[in-house]
Design an enzyme around this catalytic site. Structure first.
Site, PDB file in Angstrom:
ATOM      1  CG  ASP A   1      35.622  43.645  37.712  1.00 34.42           C
ATOM      2  OD1 ASP A   1      35.019  44.239  38.826  1.00 34.42           O
ATOM      3  OD2 ASP A   1      36.726  43.297  37.793  1.00 34.42           O
TER       4      ASP A   1
ATOM      5  CB  THR B   1      37.945  44.948  41.720  1.00 31.42           C
ATOM      6  OG1 THR B   1      36.873  45.108  41.011  1.00 31.42           O
ATOM      7  CG2 THR B   1      38.848  44.171  40.635  1.00 31.42           C
TER       8      THR B   1
END
Length: 393
Positions: free
Chosen positions: A52, A149
């Site tokens: 990320d 995620t």
């Protein structure tokens, strides 16, 4: 690629998403073998990883170098403050190393490489530079560095999503799906959300990148590349279109895997009311938009729970790609999604019993299904909402 005022933005956007996807493919295998301190929890308890932060830093740096930092405004999901915490030194070091390793390969994707390795302050600065709040005027990029995620850390589906908005309208959308198979015959709707990293890498071939520009009436797909074989944006792209299935009983509905911010029973009730009877395709992230745009599924419905507010980075790129591929994207009232009101899709958060009538859900469908999924008689929708409301509390 496009030949107009946004041609460079589209070209750079596609290239940097290819670069980001190549990074994520390598990181996912590594994280699955030893996540360690490379996964943290954010304030809302959702996970955030090396990927990320690294993707956000890389995209921010590349855009700034390509267009000048003074000309680049970015709305993005991640906040660098986690990396500045005392117990995050290991994570920060991993992010810095990952960013620098990735940027050494940027030239293979037709992008600029830094003259020397970035230090930790430069990486944090690149991440923190993504501090725009959007709005109705001006031009700004919208980035979700790793959408889904949870799917990413589970060895499953996820996406890298980048869009460009000008005066509140999405003008460019790029969606990288590193684990989504290029060939439709490799799809298995039963097991799309349960593949592990081992069978993804051996049987799913490469991922794909989808992109579109507003008003073109075209959406394109390319195989994701590692950079070793180079990237040719002109010859590797193929057109994608939404499904031409006309019988609702043959149509497939997309929906999220997780129940945290949506209701499977709610979706099932609406689907059955309009004759959509096939088993749903449950998949993490904006890969659902890719499935609709490619014609792998026909309907995407998301029913947000009370209090949950959709963010623009979770939809901007996918919405444009579906629209240019021939689909329709609206809220429950049939209105186009409004990306001009900041980081949230305002107007979609409503009392549960009116969830489908006055907003609160996003559906991306081919034109031919739109009126069926949003029937004129709002009372039918309201009855379904009331019937399922207690299950969504």
């Amino acid at each position: 690629m496009a030949d107009d005022e946004f041609s460079k933005e589209l070209d750079v956007g596609v290239r940097v998403v290819h670069l980001a996807c190549s990074l994520c493919q390598r990181l996912q295998e590594w994280l699955l073998s030893d996540a360690g301190d490379h996964v943290r929890a954010k304030d809302d308890d959702s996970p955030v990883t090396v990927a990320d932060f690294s993707v956000q830093a890389i995209v921010s740096w590349v855009l700034s170098e390509s267009f000048g930092s003074e000309n680049v405004s970015i709305v993005a999901e991640e906040d660098a403050k986690i990396l500045s915490e005392a117990d995050s030194s290991f994570l920060l070091n991993a992010v810095v190393d990952t960013v620098n390793e990735c940027l050494t390969k940027a030239a293979r994707f037709g992008l600029k490489c830094p003259n020397k390795a970035l230090d930790s302050s430069q990486v944090i600065e690149a991440i923190s530079r993504c501090n725009s709040t959007g709005g109705p005027t001006g031009k700004y990029w919208v980035l979700d560095p790793v959408d889904g995620t949870l799917g990413f850390v589970r060895g499953n589906q996820y996406a890298v999503a980048l869009a460009l908005i000008e005066d509140g309208e999405v003008v460019i959308g790029v969606l990288g799906c590193p684990n989504y198979p290029i060939k439709k015959d490799l799809l298995n709707h039963h097991h799309l959300s349960s593949h592990t990293s081992q069978n993804i890498s051996t049987s799913w071939e490469k991922g794909c990148i989808l992109y579109a520009q507003s008003g073109s009436g075209k959406a394109w797909m390319q195989p994701a590349v590692s950079g070793d074989e180079g990237i040719d944006l002109m010859t590797s792209a193929t057109l994608v279109r939404v499904s031409d299935i006309e019988d609702p009983s043959l149509a497939t509905v997309c929906e999220p895997v997780e129940r945290a911010n949506t209701s499977h029973s709610f979706t099932e009730g609406v689907a059955q009311s309009v004759g959509l009877s096939k088993q749903p395709l449950r998949v993490y992230s904006m890969v659902k938009y890719a499935a609709i745009a490619r014609g792998d599924a026909e309907v995407y419905m998301k029913f947000a729970r009370t209090g949950y507010k959709e963010k623009i980075w979770d939809h901007a790129a996918g919405v444009l790609i579906v629209q240019e591929a021939g689909g329709v994207v609206t809220d429950a009232g049939g209105r186009p999604l409004d990306f001009s009101r900041g980081i949230y899709l305002e107007g979609l958060d409503r009392d549960i019993k009116f969830l489908l009538v006055k907003g609160g859900y996003v559906t991306a469908v081919a034109n031919r299904y739109h009126n069926q999924v949003l029937p004129p008689d709002a009372r039918l929708i309201q009855e379904i909402a009331l019937r399922n409301a207690t299950r969504m509390q």
